[in-house]
Motif scaffolding. Structure first.
Motif, PDB file in Angstrom:
ATOM      1  N   GLU A  64       0.825  -1.205   0.000  1.00  0.00           N
ATOM      2  CA  GLU A  64       0.000   0.000   0.000  1.00  0.00           C
ATOM      3  C   GLU A  64       0.860   1.256   0.000  1.00  0.00           C
ATOM      4  OE1 GLU A  64      -3.794  -0.889   2.671  1.00  0.00           O
ATOM      5  OE2 GLU A  64      -2.046  -2.051   3.282  1.00  0.00           O
ATOM      6  N   THR A  96     -13.252  -2.148  -5.956  1.00  0.00           N
ATOM      7  CA  THR A  96     -11.866  -2.412  -6.359  1.00  0.00           C
ATOM      8  C   THR A  96     -10.911  -2.388  -5.172  1.00  0.00           C
ATOM      9  OG1 THR A  96     -11.632  -0.053  -6.923  1.00  0.00           O
ATOM     10  CG2 THR A  96     -12.147  -1.557  -8.713  1.00  0.00           C
ATOM     11  N   ARG A  97     -11.143  -1.492  -4.218  1.00  0.00           N
ATOM     12  CA  ARG A  97     -10.216  -1.403  -3.067  1.00  0.00           C
ATOM     13  C   ARG A  97     -10.401  -2.581  -2.118  1.00  0.00           C
ATOM     14  NH1 ARG A  97      -9.530   2.036  -6.999  1.00  0.00           N
ATOM     15  NH2 ARG A  97      -8.021   3.673  -6.529  1.00  0.00           N
ATOM     16  N   TYR A 147      -8.640  -5.436  -3.814  1.00  0.00           N
ATOM     17  CA  TYR A 147      -7.196  -5.266  -3.623  1.00  0.00           C
ATOM     18  C   TYR A 147      -6.794  -5.691  -2.203  1.00  0.00           C
ATOM     19  CZ  TYR A 147      -2.608  -2.909  -3.655  1.00  0.00           C
ATOM     20  OH  TYR A 147      -1.264  -2.631  -3.583  1.00  0.00           O
ATOM     21  N   PHE A 182      -4.603  -9.282  -8.894  1.00  0.00           N
ATOM     22  CA  PHE A 182      -5.343  -8.077  -8.510  1.00  0.00           C
ATOM     23  C   PHE A 182      -4.476  -7.078  -7.751  1.00  0.00           C
ATOM     24  CE2 PHE A 182      -9.074 -11.073  -8.774  1.00  0.00           C
ATOM     25  CZ  PHE A 182      -9.622 -10.474  -9.901  1.00  0.00           C
ATOM     26  N   LEU A 183      -3.230  -7.433  -7.447  1.00  0.00           N
ATOM     27  CA  LEU A 183      -2.323  -6.510  -6.763  1.00  0.00           C
ATOM     28  C   LEU A 183      -1.611  -5.573  -7.729  1.00  0.00           C
ATOM     29  CD1 LEU A 183      -0.692  -8.978  -4.210  1.00  0.00           C
ATOM     30  CD2 LEU A 183      -2.314  -7.151  -3.691  1.00  0.00           C
ATOM     31  N   THR A 213      -0.713  -2.608 -10.010  1.00  0.00           N
ATOM     32  CA  THR A 213      -1.136  -1.209 -10.008  1.00  0.00           C
ATOM     33  C   THR A 213      -0.457  -0.462 -11.147  1.00  0.00           C
ATOM     34  OG1 THR A 213       0.614  -0.696  -8.400  1.00  0.00           O
ATOM     35  CG2 THR A 213      -1.590  -1.085  -7.534  1.00  0.00           C
ATOM     36  N   PRO A 267      -5.135   0.250  -8.786  1.00  0.00           N
ATOM     37  CA  PRO A 267      -5.184  -1.201  -9.031  1.00  0.00           C
ATOM     38  C   PRO A 267      -5.973  -1.499 -10.300  1.00  0.00           C
ATOM     39  CG  PRO A 267      -6.680  -0.617  -7.256  1.00  0.00           C
ATOM     40  CD  PRO A 267      -5.932   0.635  -7.611  1.00  0.00           C
ATOM     41  N   CYS A 272      -8.051  -4.756 -10.937  1.00  0.00           N
ATOM     42  CA  CYS A 272      -9.330  -4.729 -10.206  1.00  0.00           C
ATOM     43  C   CYS A 272     -10.367  -3.900 -10.958  1.00  0.00           C
ATOM     44  CB  CYS A 272      -9.126  -4.158  -8.807  1.00  0.00           C
ATOM     45  SG  CYS A 272      -8.069  -5.124  -7.720  1.00  0.00           S
TER      46      CYS A 272
END
Length: 566
Positions: free
Chosen positions: A57, A373-374, A377, A389-390, A392, A398, A401
């Motif tokens: 993150e 989406t978050r 993630y 899905f990680l 970015t 992301p 996602c």
């Protein structure tokens, strides 16, 4: 600009540039691969398995949301079709006083939920918010079940909102709805794939429009009620006397009036849906330990005032037995504000309301995309969703996602073969059930946090944000959420009112969450987290290691201009 160098618990060196209170993080990585898989392992090994703000993150997401953004995102999510179009149905069902009490009751629940979320999110400002909190405080299987439920709900919410937009455009034009569906799928995708700050600015603008319209409609309703329109007599509280403050629903007498009040609850929950999503992108928010609690405190008050005033005014200017409330077209014509304004000869109001409701629906679809989406993630960070899905973009979005969620937007084309409003009103029940599950999760997380701190002998005053009354209010609000969830479709169980579609939309969420919880628990063999083992002290140490800069207080005219979000 002031530049400092810090080393975090994961061993990374960070250069932090502070420019007028905004922090821009840049990571210096030494000999570390940048693949999603390696980053996931690094995150899980150095960040308590993803319970705290992780390596991923900090490294891959951009803190593009400012305090004004998250304040207005929550307001934008809560002021929408439920307020502009749904109040008439609530007045019909519960009467002016029944509707007012129903919205006030849910408003108080929202107050407790917001403060509970603020306390936990200030301690753990992670992507996915209360989904990740549930794993930290309750059970990994519970976090997975809630996360899956939110992802599923938002996958359906976006196309449903787009299908509602089609109906709204039919108020003006006969253009093929497929055109509007295609345009808004593209626009929603572009907002979702862009830098999160762009999303924040768009929501800020839409929220401002909605707030201005709400102020205007409340003032207009008051003027109409007091006889300020030429040719219109003063109404006062006439409709509270005849046909009366309550409406009998299903049954008769006092019991029927109570059922009318209780039936308003589902509409009220749907109307307030969205206020809980302000912390979903906590890892993309500047100074989240200060800004998220601040938003939680102030957003609920503003939204509650808007709704209580709006319900009060609508109950004064439209009778609960007014036949015009039976218009279920789904466009501005069914708004009680439009009904009264049209009767008063104000021709521009329907088009203005319709335009703002279109922005409301699109705003809701944008918010659903961000939330979905978050959370997805966040599930991938915890190893509960595929690692792909990680990934970015260079903007910290992301994007995998976003693309995955976009694929489901094409379900909106179902509106071409089925009634778009049928699809949309199913969503009211589905959304209300999902929101109640989310609120229950937030409250349970807070209760567990309080219990863990008591078990470990840690004072609640050590929390970054705390209130003396929340430990007592959260259990009461949790009971109310569960009660409303279990009785949301009570009308279908009464004689002559059985409707399979209504039953499914009211209760589908419950078996889905239970099934996901049991499935993950059986596959992974997870256990409920022992209160004594929850690393509260480590979380508090994270807070002390990374203090946020003090907030600069606005003075003079700037304070007046920014009163809505500051």
């Amino acid at each position: 600009m002031h530049i400092s160098i810090q080393q975090d618990p994961g061993g990374r060196v960070r250069t932090i540039a502070e420019d007028h209170g905004a922090m821009q993080n840049k990571d210096i990585e030494v000999g570390v691969e940048t693949t999603a898989g390696h980053d996931l392992e690094a995150s899980r090994s150095h960040d308590h398995g993803g319970d705290f703000v992780t390596h991923l993150e900090n490294k891959n997401l951009a803190r593009g949301l400012q305090q004004r953004h998250i304040q207005m995102i929550a307001i934008a999510g809560a002021i929408g079709t439920g307020l502009f179009l749904g109040l008439g149905g609530s007045i019909q069902t519960g009467g002016p006083l029944g509707a007012l009490l129903g919205y006030a009751t849910v408003g108080l629940i929202v107050c407790v939920v917001q403060f509970a979320l603020g306390e936990v999110a200030a301690l753990l400002p992670v992507t996915g918010s209360f989904v990740r909190h549930a794993e930290f405080l309750v059970d990994p299987a519970f976090g997975f079940a809630i996360g899956l439920n939110i992802v599923y709900g938002n996958l359906l919410s976006v196309p449903a909102e787009i299908s509602a937009i089609c109906v709204l455009f039919e108020y003006w034009t006969d253009v093929n709805p497929a055109v509007w569906i295609s345009i808004f799928i593209l626009l929603t995708f572009l907002v979702g794939i862009s830098f999160v700050g762009i999303y924040g600015e768009i929501e800020f603008f839409f929220a401002s429009l909605k707030i201005l319209l709400v102020f205007f409609l409340i003032l207009l309703g008051l003027v109409i009620d007091l006889g300020g329109i030429p040719g219109q007599e003063r109404l006062g509280f006439r409709y509270w006397k005849t046909p009366g403050p309550f409406v009998e629903y299903i049954a008769t007498g006092a019991w029927g009036q109570f059922l009318g009040y209780w039936a308003v609850m589902t509409n009220a929950v749907f109307s307030f849906a969205g206020v809980e999503s302000l912390a979903m992108a906590a890892a993309e928010t500047q100074n989240p330990r200060r800004n998220i609690p601040k938003a939680c405190k102030k957003v609920f008050a503003r939204v509650l005032i808007f709704y209580v005033l709006a319900v009060l005014i609508v109950g004064m200017i439209v009778a609960s037995d007014d036949s015009r409330l039976d218009d279920y077209t789904g466009d501005a014509a069914m708004s009680p504000f439009v009904i009264v304004a049209s009767a008063a000869g104000i021709k521009a109001i329907p088009s203005v309301v319709n335009a703002v409701v279109i922005t409301s629906a699109w705003s809701s679809s944008n918010q659903a995309l961000l939330s979905g989406t978050r959370v997805l993630y966040g599930l991938a960070i915890k190893g509960q969703a595929p690692k792909i899905f990680l990934r970015t973009s260079s903007w910290g979005v992301p994007y995998v996602c976003v693309i995955f969620n976009t694929c489901f937007m094409f379900l909106a084309f179902m509106a071409l073969s089925n009634s778009a409003m049928t699809v949309f009103w199913w969503l009211v029940d589905l959304t209300a059930a999902g929101v109640l599950v989310s609120w229950s999760c937030i409250l349970l997380n807070h209760i567990r946090l309080c219990q863990a701190m008591k078990t470990q002998g840690i004072s609640r005053t050590e929390l970054p944000f705390h209130n003396s009354w929340t430990p007592y209010a959260s259990p009461v609000a949790l009971f109310m959420c569960i009660a409303i969830l279990l009785t949301g479709g009570f009308a279908t169980f009464t004689k002559g009112n059985w409707d399979p579609a209504s039953f499914v939309s009211s209760y589908l969420d419950i078996p889905l969450v239970i099934a996901a919880f049991l499935l993950w628990k059986l596959i992974k063999g997870t256990k409920f987290v022992n209160l004594a083992d929850i690393p509260i002290r480590e979380a508090l140490e994270e807070v002390s290691k990374h203090p946020e800069p003090e907030e600069l207080k606005r003075t003079g005219w700037r304070r007046v201009v920014t009163f809505l979000w500051d």
